[in-house]
Write a protein that holds these residues in place. Structure first.
Motif, PDB file in Angstrom:
ATOM      1  N   ALA A   1       0.825  -1.207   0.000  1.00 43.61           N
ATOM      2  CA  ALA A   1       0.000   0.000   0.000  1.00 43.61           C
ATOM      3  C   ALA A   1       0.857   1.254   0.000  1.00 43.61           C
ATOM      4  CB  ALA A   1      -0.922  -0.003   1.221  1.00 43.61           C
ATOM      5  N   LEU A   2       2.078   1.091   0.495  1.00 42.01           N
ATOM      6  CA  LEU A   2       2.975   2.241   0.558  1.00 42.01           C
ATOM      7  C   LEU A   2       3.291   2.757  -0.849  1.00 42.01           C
ATOM      8  CD1 LEU A   2       4.770   4.073   2.285  1.00 42.01           C
ATOM      9  CD2 LEU A   2       6.561   2.364   2.096  1.00 42.01           C
ATOM     10  N   ALA A   3       3.400   1.825  -1.785  1.00 41.76           N
ATOM     11  CA  ALA A   3       3.754   2.212  -3.146  1.00 41.76           C
ATOM     12  C   ALA A   3       2.772   3.242  -3.702  1.00 41.76           C
ATOM     13  CB  ALA A   3       3.796   0.977  -4.041  1.00 41.76           C
ATOM     14  N   VAL A   4       1.485   3.040  -3.389  1.00 39.29           N
ATOM     15  CA  VAL A   4       0.468   3.971  -3.887  1.00 39.29           C
ATOM     16  C   VAL A   4       0.726   5.362  -3.326  1.00 39.29           C
ATOM     17  CG1 VAL A   4      -2.007   4.427  -4.004  1.00 39.29           C
ATOM     18  CG2 VAL A   4      -1.167   2.061  -3.950  1.00 39.29           C
ATOM     19  N   LEU A   5       0.990   5.405  -2.035  1.00 35.25           N
ATOM     20  CA  LEU A   5       1.217   6.686  -1.388  1.00 35.25           C
ATOM     21  C   LEU A   5       2.469   7.361  -1.949  1.00 35.25           C
ATOM     22  CD1 LEU A   5       0.500   8.702   0.892  1.00 35.25           C
ATOM     23  CD2 LEU A   5       2.074   7.419   2.344  1.00 35.25           C
ATOM     24  N   VAL A   6       3.531   6.570  -2.093  1.00 42.50           N
ATOM     25  CA  VAL A   6       4.795   7.141  -2.572  1.00 42.50           C
ATOM     26  C   VAL A   6       4.617   7.694  -3.981  1.00 42.50           C
ATOM     27  CG1 VAL A   6       7.146   6.564  -3.252  1.00 42.50           C
ATOM     28  CG2 VAL A   6       6.230   5.702  -1.108  1.00 42.50           C
ATOM     29  N   GLN A   7       3.915   6.922  -4.786  1.00 38.43           N
ATOM     30  CA  GLN A   7       3.669   7.378  -6.158  1.00 38.43           C
ATOM     31  C   GLN A   7       2.876   8.678  -6.145  1.00 38.43           C
ATOM     32  OE1 GLN A   7       4.829   5.705  -9.114  1.00 38.43           O
ATOM     33  NE2 GLN A   7       4.367   7.771  -9.757  1.00 38.43           N
ATOM     34  N   ALA A   8       1.858   8.719  -5.293  1.00 39.36           N
ATOM     35  CA  ALA A   8       1.024   9.917  -5.201  1.00 39.36           C
ATOM     36  C   ALA A   8       1.862  11.111  -4.752  1.00 39.36           C
ATOM     37  CB  ALA A   8      -0.131   9.671  -4.252  1.00 39.36           C
ATOM     38  N   LEU A   9       2.767  10.858  -3.795  1.00 37.74           N
ATOM     39  CA  LEU A   9       3.633  11.939  -3.326  1.00 37.74           C
ATOM     40  C   LEU A   9       4.508  12.448  -4.465  1.00 37.74           C
ATOM     41  CD1 LEU A   9       4.689  10.597   0.179  1.00 37.74           C
ATOM     42  CD2 LEU A   9       3.629  12.814  -0.268  1.00 37.74           C
ATOM     43  N   LEU A  10       5.008  11.507  -5.254  1.00 40.53           N
ATOM     44  CA  LEU A  10       5.851  11.906  -6.389  1.00 40.53           C
ATOM     45  C   LEU A  10       5.045  12.671  -7.426  1.00 40.53           C
ATOM     46  CD1 LEU A  10       8.084   8.764  -6.881  1.00 40.53           C
ATOM     47  CD2 LEU A  10       8.836  11.056  -6.315  1.00 40.53           C
ATOM     48  N   ASP A  11       3.749  12.339  -7.528  1.00 41.36           N
ATOM     49  CA  ASP A  11       2.901  13.005  -8.511  1.00 41.36           C
ATOM     50  C   ASP A  11       2.294  14.298  -7.964  1.00 41.36           C
ATOM     51  OD1 ASP A  11       3.427  10.936 -10.137  1.00 41.36           O
ATOM     52  OD2 ASP A  11       1.513   9.893  -9.862  1.00 41.36           O
TER      53      ASP A  11
ATOM     54  N   VAL B   1      -5.121  11.541  -0.315  1.00 40.44           N
ATOM     55  CA  VAL B   1      -4.527  11.181  -1.609  1.00 40.44           C
ATOM     56  C   VAL B   1      -5.595  11.281  -2.691  1.00 40.44           C
ATOM     57  CG1 VAL B   1      -3.429   9.336  -2.932  1.00 40.44           C
ATOM     58  CG2 VAL B   1      -2.902   9.619  -0.511  1.00 40.44           C
ATOM     59  N   THR B   2      -5.286  12.002  -3.749  1.00 41.27           N
ATOM     60  CA  THR B   2      -6.224  12.082  -4.876  1.00 41.27           C
ATOM     61  C   THR B   2      -5.651  11.280  -6.042  1.00 41.27           C
ATOM     62  OG1 THR B   2      -6.702  14.310  -4.136  1.00 41.27           O
ATOM     63  CG2 THR B   2      -7.566  13.655  -6.299  1.00 41.27           C
TER      64      THR B   2
ATOM     65  N   GLY C   1      14.241  12.235  -3.895  1.00 42.51           N
ATOM     66  CA  GLY C   1      15.204  11.148  -4.104  1.00 42.51           C
ATOM     67  C   GLY C   1      14.859   9.952  -3.229  1.00 42.51           C
ATOM     68  N   ALA C   2      14.546  10.245  -1.976  1.00 41.76           N
ATOM     69  CA  ALA C   2      14.211   9.159  -1.052  1.00 41.76           C
ATOM     70  C   ALA C   2      12.956   8.428  -1.510  1.00 41.76           C
ATOM     71  CB  ALA C   2      14.009   9.724   0.352  1.00 41.76           C
ATOM     72  N   LEU C   3      11.988   9.202  -1.997  1.00 42.55           N
ATOM     73  CA  LEU C   3      10.744   8.595  -2.451  1.00 42.55           C
ATOM     74  C   LEU C   3      11.003   7.678  -3.642  1.00 42.55           C
ATOM     75  CD1 LEU C   3       8.337  11.658  -2.215  1.00 42.55           C
ATOM     76  CD2 LEU C   3       8.156   9.542  -0.923  1.00 42.55           C
ATOM     77  N   GLU C   4      11.831   8.170  -4.580  1.00 43.98           N
ATOM     78  CA  GLU C   4      12.097   7.364  -5.761  1.00 43.98           C
ATOM     79  C   GLU C   4      12.827   6.069  -5.394  1.00 43.98           C
ATOM     80  OE1 GLU C   4      13.913  10.069  -8.504  1.00 43.98           O
ATOM     81  OE2 GLU C   4      11.935  10.904  -8.983  1.00 43.98           O
ATOM     82  N   ALA C   5      13.800   6.216  -4.498  1.00 47.39           N
ATOM     83  CA  ALA C   5      14.541   5.026  -4.075  1.00 47.39           C
ATOM     84  C   ALA C   5      13.594   4.038  -3.398  1.00 47.39           C
ATOM     85  CB  ALA C   5      15.654   5.432  -3.114  1.00 47.39           C
ATOM     86  N   ALA C   6      12.694   4.580  -2.565  1.00 48.32           N
ATOM     87  CA  ALA C   6      11.746   3.705  -1.871  1.00 48.32           C
ATOM     88  C   ALA C   6      10.853   2.987  -2.864  1.00 48.32           C
ATOM     89  CB  ALA C   6      10.905   4.545  -0.910  1.00 48.32           C
ATOM     90  N   LEU C   7      10.404   3.764  -3.861  1.00 50.51           N
ATOM     91  CA  LEU C   7       9.522   3.172  -4.864  1.00 50.51           C
ATOM     92  C   LEU C   7      10.234   2.034  -5.596  1.00 50.51           C
ATOM     93  CD1 LEU C   7       6.683   3.651  -5.887  1.00 50.51           C
ATOM     94  CD2 LEU C   7       7.635   5.044  -7.711  1.00 50.51           C
ATOM     95  N   GLY C   8      11.506   2.284  -5.961  1.00 49.41           N
ATOM     96  CA  GLY C   8      12.286   1.268  -6.669  1.00 49.41           C
ATOM     97  C   GLY C   8      12.400  -0.004  -5.858  1.00 49.41           C
ATOM     98  N   SER C   9      12.728   0.147  -4.570  1.00 50.38           N
ATOM     99  CA  SER C   9      12.921  -1.069  -3.780  1.00 50.38           C
ATOM    100  C   SER C   9      11.593  -1.742  -3.469  1.00 50.38           C
ATOM    101  CB  SER C   9      13.686  -0.747  -2.501  1.00 50.38           C
ATOM    102  OG  SER C   9      13.224   0.444  -1.941  1.00 50.38           O
ATOM    103  N   LEU C  10      10.533  -0.939  -3.347  1.00 47.90           N
ATOM    104  CA  LEU C  10       9.213  -1.544  -3.126  1.00 47.90           C
ATOM    105  C   LEU C  10       8.807  -2.390  -4.314  1.00 47.90           C
ATOM    106  CD1 LEU C  10       7.165   1.328  -1.515  1.00 47.90           C
ATOM    107  CD2 LEU C  10       7.692  -0.898  -0.520  1.00 47.90           C
ATOM    108  N   ARG C  11       9.132  -1.863  -5.482  1.00 44.41           N
ATOM    109  CA  ARG C  11       8.744  -2.596  -6.688  1.00 44.41           C
ATOM    110  C   ARG C  11       9.509  -3.908  -6.792  1.00 44.41           C
ATOM    111  NH1 ARG C  11       8.533   2.296 -10.800  1.00 44.41           N
ATOM    112  NH2 ARG C  11       6.372   2.924 -10.484  1.00 44.41           N
ATOM    113  N   LEU C  12      10.759  -3.895  -6.330  1.00 48.53           N
ATOM    114  CA  LEU C  12      11.573  -5.110  -6.430  1.00 48.53           C
ATOM    115  C   LEU C  12      10.970  -6.260  -5.636  1.00 48.53           C
ATOM    116  CD1 LEU C  12      15.381  -4.401  -6.318  1.00 48.53           C
ATOM    117  CD2 LEU C  12      14.035  -5.385  -8.134  1.00 48.53           C
TER     118      LEU C  12
END
Lengths: 383, 529
Positions: free
Chosen positions: B53-63, B75-76, B107-118
């Motif tokens: 579920a974190l991935a959704v939030l992180v993506q939203a934060l990036l967007d 989150v919208t 940067g932290a968000l992107e790194a988190a997203l990358g590792s979450l996806r892995l």
């Protein structure tokens, strides 16, 4: 084909006696000479622009262009109509002649190009530092004009030598000539070939140091083209009426029999094939300065087939027919593309189907039929 | 950035077993608001738990789709607003403020997203993340993350990829044993990236230890061999693939030209009609049966055959039948027909290319080597060409129609005397050739452009195949098509596409000089001889 003698052919092998042309024929030639050499220049240059008799530059250019096409159609008639060999690669010889002339014209631009360089613009664009070896002679008009004849002539000779020696004929010959011109087109589309790639040559400024756009230059080119066409017509007439020409027709009708009677068809076919190619090349060389552009599109298989179309529509094996065909089809094309651009291909396609189905002897044959002339003059030709 | 990543990875490494639990709204708010340092700490804590579920939030934060108001994060996504960390719909208060991320946070968000996806439960997501990761310069610091993903990975291909990544990192490790092990594990790789890595390591100075050097050298040889093998197979496959396309294009001609002696210059346009029939069927499916869209191709195959066969029948009845025995005249008349058909298609569908989509089951491909993927659509055409070939061969050899066609071709008058309706046989045979052209067009629509000029680009090639194979010879057509395809692709490797094509054409011209009747000349006294 080949050993099968067409039942429909009714050629008499009787030698024709007398003059090259009859009284009517010579009247026609003289009329054409007067039109080309006197009437058109007078109507275009001397009659003021407002007058009803004034002939616009557009029409002069158009007729000049079509006369070049007519030379091609005439060349096609010699090889196809009279010798029975359908070439689908005549556009290649036309384009090679055109490129030969184009190279000279490109060099004549001098430093007046976009980049103010000694080299042609496209070479500057490609960051080339010197002329490729193919351009060695391009500064000399005489040498380059010799190339216009020699390169296509030699190519035709070599290609024809091998093709005829291997007894390739009929459809096979047509298809490999098509392959040849297709391969050449792909080659000329490449920038590395050194002939301007996709865009070819354009933006010419001078010919023999004379401005090319000047009305008198255009008129000289026009008259020269017209005289070349008439000259080639008389030459072709002489050829087909000679003994040599009758052997060609015999080859068309029954090659094996000609061979069995002791002739060597290869020499006959090769000579007429090369001559025909050279005629096309000269037409190409006359075409380029009048139209102002040459690009690999002229080598597309479609362009070569169109030459055959002109000959077939006008009437194969009549000499005058292909000239008529070239004027008719190209005249129709320039009219259609102005008035109904989207209908041009319908018309051309339908014309071609109709001519093949209903008019095997083309327009000239139809005229002959309508005026009730004897079949002696208008011959039935089957490919 | 690197330090953050390191921190992140360390945290990940500590918590090797992911605990499946939902992200709480409090945690979400902690990530979304506050001081950057606190936010990053909260983010890392959540990431370490590998919460999907974190991935959704992180993506939203990036967007920039997150707002904060009164200690709650909203989150919208896709026009719907929910309370972060839950799926309950909520409306953000009017005074809600947009969350602003500075570059460090980003940067932290992107790194988190990358590792979450892995470690995402979806294989596709993991694959995409791996592709992303492979683009980066791998560092030893990323090792724990990769280790963790490697440990959890279930998909064999992905696991192998991860293992290679581990080895790639380890190969420059300070410990000799690790380097040796890495060289060992790279032995089985077949990726061009690994090759350049090994070359880099073997270059002067990078690797001093002779034992490791030898191991690296062995690995390099193995990798190079595998790459070369993949390349060769690739050339072979594209060659056969091109050959199968040529075969499809030429098969119809082999009937109309080879058997009937009609030079059908409109053959390419009949292919074009088949391709447009496919396009029409696709659009009908999209409009009326969107649920069954993926099956449209199955319906398009018979439709393209029928459309072209009908046009072919009409042509034969109206034009071609008057021209039998005059091949050059059929050439000219059919050229006229091709112009009309081309313009007709232009008037109906426009001069632009139209879009024909691959159904889902034809997208993608099988990865055989790292540098060789066989696309499904090419494989399908291969199979399809084989099926059509077998069908045609059986039709000609085994059916009554085939018998009649052969009979009429060989001796029209005799066949007529035996009671064969030769005119009807001609029509059937020509429509069969046209229909096969339509099938070719249907197949081509899956790999190339569909436009009014489609036919023109294949007509020269098709004739080359038929002429090279020998007129009237199905076997010759097959050999010629596959041979030309292979030669073409083989030459392309050395000379580039255009020169290869020119060389092939010149080769054909020369070949015809030697064997004017093609590879498989008709035996006996054929009228052409």
């Amino acid at each position: 084909m080949g050993a099968v003698l067409n039942s429909s052919s009714d050629f008499s092998l009787q030698p024709r006696r007398g003059l090259l042309l009859g009284l009517k024929g010579w009247t026609g030639v003289v009329a054409a000479l007067i039109t080309v050499a006197v009437l058109v220049p007078v109507l275009n240059l001397l009659v003021p622009a407002g007058s009803a008799l004034h002939l616009g530059d557009y029409y002069v250019a158009l007729v000049g262009k079509i006369m070049c096409y007519a030379i091609c159609a005439l060349a096609m008639d010699l090889i196809w109509g009279y010798t029975g060999i359908l070439s689908l690669g005549h556009g290649l010889f036309f384009a090679l002649g055109g490129y030969g002339m184009g190279m000279y014209l490109m060099r004549q631009i001098g430093t007046d190009g976009q980049y103010r360089s000694q080299l042609p613009d496209f070479m500057v664009f490609l960051n080339w530092k010197e002329l490729p070896w193919t351009w060695t002679l391009s500064d000399s008009f005489i040498a380059q004009m010799l190339l216009v004849i020699l390169v296509p002539g030699l190519l035709a000779f070599v290609f024809g030598y091998f093709a005829f020696r291997s007894r390739i004929k009929g459809v096979y010959f047509s298809i490999i000539t098509q392959a040849l011109t297709y391969a050449a087109m792909l080659l000329f589309f490449r920038n590395e070939t050194g002939f301007g790639g996709n865009n070819g040559f354009t933006d010419f400024k001078r010919i023999l140091s004379i401005p090319i756009a000047q009305p008198s230059t255009r008129m000289v080119l026009f008259v020269l083209t017209g005289l070349t066409l008439i000259g080639f017509f008389l030459m072709a007439r002489a050829i087909v009426n000679s003994k040599y020409g009758r052997v060609l027709q015999a080859i068309r009708d029954a090659e094996s029999r000609v061979m069995f009677t002791g002739y060597d068809p290869i020499a006959y076919k090769l000579s007429i094939w090369t001559l025909s190619a050279v005629m096309c090349a000269i037409a190409g060389a006359l075409y380029v300065p009048q139209v102002g552009i040459i690009n690999p599109g002229e080598m597309s298989p479609a362009a070569s087939i169109e030459i055959a179309i002109w000959a077939a529509v006008g009437g194969r094996g009549t000499l005058i027919g292909p000239i008529v065909g070239a004027f008719f089809v190209n005249g129709a094309k320039s009219w259609f593309t102005q008035v109904f651009p989207e209908f041009w291909l319908y018309f051309l396609g339908a014309l071609f189907i109709a001519v093949t189905l209903f008019l095997p002897n083309g327009i000239v044959g139809l005229v002959g039929k309508l005026t009730g002339r004897s079949k002696k003059d208008v011959k039935e030709v089957r490919a | 950035m690197r330090r953050i990543l390191l921190l992140l990875l360390l945290t990940l490494g500590v918590l090797a077993t992911p605990v499946v639990r939902a992200l709480t709204p409090e945690e979400a708010t902690a990530i979304a608001s506050g001081e950057t340092d606190d936010r990053i700490a909260a983010l890392n804590k959540a990431t370490a738990q590998a919460d999907p579920a974190l991935a959704v939030l992180v993506q939203a934060l990036l967007d920039d789709a997150v707002k904060v108001a009164g200690g709650k994060a909203y989150v919208t996504l896709d026009g719907k607003t929910v309370l972060a960390g839950t799926s309950t719909a909520a409306t953000a208060p009017a005074d809600a403020e947009d969350v602003v991320n500075n570059n460090r946070m980003r940067g932290a968000l992107e790194a988190a997203l990358g590792s979450l996806r892995l470690v995402s439960p979806q294989v596709e997501t993991r694959r995409a993340a791996l592709v992303e990761l492979a683009k980066q310069q791998l560092e030893e610091a990323q090792l724990p993350l990769i280790d963790k993903a490697w440990g959890a990975e279930t998909d064999a291909t992905l696991k192998a990829q991860l293992e290679r990544m581990r080895a790639t990192i380890l190969v420059s490790a300070s410990d000799k044993g690790k380097r040796l092990a890495a060289a060992q594990s790279l032995l089985s790789s077949g990726e061009s990236g690994v090759k350049s890595l090994l070359q880099e390591r073997l270059a002067a100075g990078a690797e001093a230890d002779p034992e490791v050097r030898a191991a690296l050298q062995a690995a390099l040889t193995a990798v190079e061999g595998r790459l070369a093998c993949g390349e060769r197979l690739g050339v072979l496959f594209t060659g056969v693939s091109l050959g199968s396309i040529l075969l499809l294009a030429a098969l119809g001609l082999a009937i109309t030209y080879g058997l009937m002696g009609v030079i059908n210059m409109a053959h390419g346009e009949l292919m074009m009609i088949g391709a447009y029939a496919t396009y029409v069927v696709q659009n009908l499916f999209r409009q009326y049966l969107p649920g069954a869209f993926d099956a449209y191709l199955l319906a398009a195959i018979p439709m393209s055959f029928l459309a072209s066969a009908l046009v072919g029948a009409a042509l034969e009845r109206s034009v071609i039948r008057w021209l039998y025995g005059r091949p050059l005249e059929t050439l000219l008349a059919t050229w006229g027909i091709s112009l009309v058909l081309m313009q007709g298609v232009r008037s109906l569908f426009g001069a632009q290319n139209v879009a024909v989509e691959n159904p889902a089951w034809l997208s993608g491909g099988v990865a055989v080597f790292s540098n060789l993927t066989l696309p499904y659509n090419r494989l399908a055409i291969l199979v399809f060409a084989a099926a059509v070939l077998i069908g045609v061969a059986l039709l000609i050899a085994r059916t009554r129609l085939g018998l009649f066609v052969r009979g009429v071709t060989q001796n029209r008058r005799m066949a007529a005397c035996m009671g064969v309706n030769t005119a009807r046989v001609d029509t059937y045979a020509f429509s069969l050739g046209a229909g096969i052209a339509g099938l070719a067009g249907c197949a081509l629509s899956q790999v190339g452009n569909v436009g009014p000029d489609l036919g023109q680009s294949y007509i020269v090639d098709s004739f080359m195949v038929v002429v090279l194979g020998g007129v009237g010879q199905l076997a010759g057509t097959v050999y010629a098509a596959l041979g030309l395809g292979l030669i073409n692709k083989f030459l392309e490797g050395y000379a580039g596409a255009v020169l290869a094509k020119i060389m092939v054409l010149v080769f054909i011209v020369i070949f015809i000089q030697k064997r004017p009747q093609g590879m498989f000349a008709m035996k006996g006294r054929s009228p052409e001889a």
